[in-house]
Design an enzyme around this catalytic site. Structure first.
Site, PDB file in Angstrom:
ATOM      1  CG  LEU A   1      43.339 -39.581  -9.743  1.00  0.00           C
ATOM      2  CD1 LEU A   1      42.754 -39.783  -8.359  1.00  0.00           C
ATOM      3  CD2 LEU A   1      42.992 -38.189 -10.264  1.00  0.00           C
TER       4      LEU A   1
ATOM      5  CE  LYS B   1      47.654 -44.426  -4.565  1.00  0.00           C
ATOM      6  NZ  LYS B   1      48.625 -45.316  -4.978  1.00  0.00           N
TER       7      LYS B   1
ATOM      8  CB  CYS C   1      69.543 -70.578 -22.330  1.00  0.00           C
ATOM      9  SG  CYS C   1      70.549 -69.088 -22.354  1.00  0.00           S
TER      10      CYS C   1
ATOM     11  CE  LYS D   1      43.862 -43.225  -5.602  1.00  0.00           C
ATOM     12  NZ  LYS D   1      43.779 -44.675  -5.623  1.00  0.00           N
TER      13      LYS D   1
HETATM   14  S1  IVH Z   1      38.871 -39.432  -9.712  1.00  0.00           S
HETATM   15  C1  IVH Z   1      40.192 -38.445 -13.957  1.00  0.00           C
HETATM   16  N1  IVH Z   1      38.064 -39.862  -7.266  1.00  0.00           N
HETATM   17  O1  IVH Z   1      41.631 -44.000  -8.035  1.00  0.00           O
HETATM   18  C2  IVH Z   1      40.181 -38.761 -12.526  1.00  0.00           C
HETATM   19  N2  IVH Z   1      39.271 -41.593  -8.355  1.00  0.00           N
HETATM   20  O2  IVH Z   1      44.145 -43.298 -10.137  1.00  0.00           O
HETATM   21  C3  IVH Z   1      39.550 -40.057 -12.240  1.00  0.00           C
HETATM   22  N3  IVH Z   1      39.531 -43.621  -7.041  1.00  0.00           N
HETATM   23  O3  IVH Z   1      41.250 -46.026 -10.593  1.00  0.00           O
HETATM   24  C4  IVH Z   1      39.600 -40.524 -10.864  1.00  0.00           C
HETATM   25  N4  IVH Z   1      38.453 -42.926  -5.258  1.00  0.00           N
HETATM   26  O4  IVH Z   1      39.042 -45.685  -9.434  1.00  0.00           O
HETATM   27  C5  IVH Z   1      38.720 -40.360  -8.321  1.00  0.00           C
HETATM   28  N5  IVH Z   1      37.265 -40.119  -5.106  1.00  0.00           N
HETATM   29  C6  IVH Z   1      37.901 -40.611  -6.163  1.00  0.00           C
HETATM   30  C7  IVH Z   1      38.439 -41.916  -6.160  1.00  0.00           C
HETATM   31  C8  IVH Z   1      39.131 -42.360  -7.289  1.00  0.00           C
HETATM   32  C9  IVH Z   1      39.113 -43.932  -5.804  1.00  0.00           C
HETATM   33  C10 IVH Z   1      40.346 -44.501  -7.910  1.00  0.00           C
HETATM   34  C11 IVH Z   1      39.832 -44.577  -9.308  1.00  0.00           C
HETATM   35  C12 IVH Z   1      41.061 -44.723 -10.176  1.00  0.00           C
HETATM   36  C13 IVH Z   1      42.168 -44.342  -9.277  1.00  0.00           C
HETATM   37  C14 IVH Z   1      42.853 -43.098  -9.827  1.00  0.00           C
END
Ligand code: IVH
Length: 664
Positions: A81, A306, A403, A112
């Site tokens: 994301l 974030k 080096c 998240k």
């Molecule tokens: S949507 C195409 N929803 O955040 C969009 N991601 O950078 C896919 N993550 O590694 C992600 N909670 O594992 C989405 N409610 C949520 C999330 C979530 C955590 C993590 C996900 C991914 C990262 C996205």
């Protein structure tokens, strides 16, 4: 009652009780009742092994430990994301969406979760595969470990076939218990729940994962627009099927509402039983999502807010200097260990001499540090008022710490570089990059083994990797028969990689993964890339002059061409294997780049795109000077305006349909 019927009844009851306990957190029977039924089922399955099936609740743990994880290719890539860090950035993001769509859509705001992205494949309601995200395209099959997670159903309430995406995580309580136990037995502690979850899912023996009390939340369904029409509907649907979905999501109509939701969770966050590192905002409607599309890495229809990085104060105890793959010398501060945003920080990069001067940093200084984007520790400022006078100036070395050759700093550049092509530190970093996951992806060749091989004089350059034999490897510290066999097979397997991986693995300055793919797709063989001119390279959309010059410069060196020759002689594939778009010569749209935008009525844009590709077109997402044709449906917005300003041919849906009919 038939034994098979009783088994089915027990499974259904146990699944229901398990769901109430692990997903809803609302058990309806005492544990003893659950255990009694489970024991009955285990007994029947022992007496009648033919009745045992992989989706039985008895089958969560128990498979033999694996030798290695099998790689899996995601049918739909697992993207990441884009981020926003403030209300202003969020408002800008919402405005961009409004501009692209021409109106304000409904948004879903959700948590998240701070764990690991996983994909779960269900066939006819049964869990058939669980995989990690990996690099987004290729992950690892960790089904055995995921099956141990009680909030992941082995069987759904309906016999559907689809792929669910979500986050596997370690609840705060499991994390505390785990670290308490590790402390007691003298094992190293995990820095945070995410690391602990990742460490657990990387275990080849699923009994370890099972003992770690992990959990799971689903956050999406892969392209199921025939079942549901929006993201919030998909979450409700998943819940009905028995999949764990966090109840904290909400729908919002405006940026202000989204911001309110975010602010609520800035406070509520510490009360949740699991860690979250932000809020994810998604455009709800699938049609709208499709219309907004994707950038190379992430969807345009979603963004992560974030949470702000926590800041803490610590002392710079020392500074060391390391030499990277390109000869760049980087200073790194070592701190008195301190906990920031849930993990312990001991080091942070100081980037270069200018950064040190600008922040006026000294050894012994008290400094404010934070985690940038909650991940990478960074020095914010020095607390000059707390100096005692004992602090020491940080001297930048004049000679390479690896080096000993003199360092140079070019006019206009911030970095000091070692330009000795034989510098062992550069060779070592180059090797580490070559085998890394994004490059040749050679499992089992981590930094430690590479360093050993390098120090033992067995591997000088990357071509030497392909000359290693069994005896070389068995001679290394802590390398047994099995590891050697696995490593040799991983090296062998890497010879089959497609050209873009090799090109990226060479570590040519400025050439990232995306650029390597574009170049490999266009030129198809390494020889053609070596022969390419700056003009030919820059004719590719996305390749700039600086990068093109860097590539030409790299292949002008005889050592580079010799290296490629040696790789070829060892059997490393140097041609492009990736998906070639069907540009059948002589096809009506062969060589034409087409963009689709706006809403079509007779078919979706995806279908139209496929048909155009069959007629030889290459369909891309954004309008540029290389676009030959734009198909504009209803409510076409910025893409249409841009195409018109560039004088690109535009078709409406009727014209498209005529054309397709004519060439059917
Ligand atoms: S949507 C195409 N929803 O955040 C969009 N991601 O950078 C896919 N993550 O590694 C992600 N909670 O594992 C989405 N409610 C949520 C999330 C979530 C955590 C993590 C996900 C991914 C990262 C996205």
């Amino acid at each position: 009652m038939e034994m098979a019927e009783r088994v089915e009844e027990l499974r259904q009851t146990l699944n229901q009780y398990g769901y109430e306990y692990y997903v809803l957190d609302r058990p309806s029977v005492p544990d003893s009742e659950y255990d009694r039924l489970m024991n009955e089922l285990i007994q029947i399955e022992t007496d009648y092994p033919e009745l045992r099936t992989p989706d039985s609740p008895t089958q969560r743990v128990g498979g033999a430990p694996l030798d290695a994880f099998v790689k899996v290719t995601h049918d739909t890539p697992m993207l990441s994301l884009g981020n926003v860090f403030s209300k202003e950035e969020l408002v800008e993001w919402v405005e961009r969406i409004e501009k692209d769509l021409g109106y304000t859509p409904t948004f879903v705001a959700e948590l998240k979760f701070d764990g690991l992205a996983v994909s779960l494949k269900y066939e006819n309601g049964r869990l058939v595969r669980g995989a990690t995200r990996g690099d987004g395209t290729t992950g690892e099959d960790i089904t055995q470990n995921l099956k141990t997670i009680r909030s992941i159903p082995l069987r759904l309430n309906e016999d559907v076939t689809f792929e669910v995406r979500g986050e596997a995580y370690m609840p705060k309580r499991s994390f505390e218990q785990l670290n308490d136990e590790r402390e007691r037995i003298g094992e190293p502690l995990f820095a945070n729940p995410r690391n602990a979850a990742a460490g657990s899912l990387r275990q080849l023996d699923s009994k370890i994962a099972a003992s770690r009390n992990l959990a799971f939340f689903a956050y999406g369904l892969v392209s199921q627009d025939d079942l549901v029409a929006s993201h919030d509907e998909s979450l409700d649907y998943l819940k009905r099927l028995g999949v764990a979905v966090s109840g904290d999501y909400t729908t919002c109509q405006t940026a202000d509402e989204l911001w309110d939701y975010i602010e609520t969770y800035v406070t509520k966050r510490s009360d949740l039983p699991y860690e979250i590192d932000g809020i994810v905002i998604k455009v709800a409607g699938y049609e709208e999502q499709e219309q907004l599309g994707f950038t190379a890495k992430s969807p345009r229809w979603a963004v992560a807010y974030k949470f702000p990085a926590e800041e803490v104060v610590t002392t710079i105890e020392d500074v060391d200097f390391s030499v990277g793959r390109t000869g760049k010398v980087t200073p790194r501060a070592r701190f008195a260990p301190v906990s920031v945003a849930g993990s312990t920080v001991t080091y942070a990069t100081l980037h270069n001499e200018d950064f040190i001067k600008e922040k006026d940093l000294h050894i012994g200084d008290r400094v404010v540090i934070k985690k940038a984007g909650d991940v990478i520790p960074a020095v914010v400022s020095a607390l000059a008022s707390e100096r005692s006078g004992e602090e020491r100036v940080i001297e930048f070395p004049t000679h390479c710490p690896a080096c000993g050759s003199e360092l140079i700093r070019l006019e206009g550049e911030a970095d000091h570089r070692c330009v000795n092509p034989e510098c062992p530190a550069q060779l070592l970093e180059g090797l580490i990059h070559f085998v890394s996951r994004q490059a040749m992806n050679i499992d089992g060749l981590g930094e430690k083994v590479i360093t050993q091989l390098h120090e033992a004089g067995l591997v000088h350059n990357v071509a030497d990797l392909y000359r290693l034999d069994r005896d070389d490897l068995l001679g290394l510290e802590r390398m047994g028969e099995t590891s050697v066999t696995n490593l040799l097979s991983a090296i062998e397997q890497s010879k089959q990689n497609s050209l873009e991986r090799v090109l990226f693995a060479l570590g040519i300055r400025l050439v990232g993964q995306k650029a390597a793919s574009l170049i490999a797709e266009r030129f198809e063989t390494m020889d053609a890339i070596i022969a390419a001119t700056v003009e030919e390279l820059t004719s590719i959309d996305g390749i700039g002059t600086k990068m093109a010059e860097s590539i030409v410069l790299y292949f002008e060196k005889p050592e580079a061409r010799e290296l490629v020759k040696e790789l070829a002689e060892s059997g490393v594939n140097l041609s492009f294997k990736g998906m070639k778009r069907p540009t059948t010569e002589g096809a009506p749209l062969s060589g034409k780049t087409v963009v689709l935008t706006g809403k079509l009525h007779e078919m979706t844009r995806g279908e139209a795109g496929k048909q155009l590709e069959l007629l030889g077109a290459s369909v891309t997402g954004s309008v540029s000077k290389n676009t030959d044709l734009l198909v504009a449906g209803e409510k076409a917005g910025s893409k249409l305006a841009k195409a018109e300003s560039l004088g690109i041919e535009v078709w409406d849906e009727a014209k498209l349909l005529d054309f397709l009919k004519e060439h059917a």
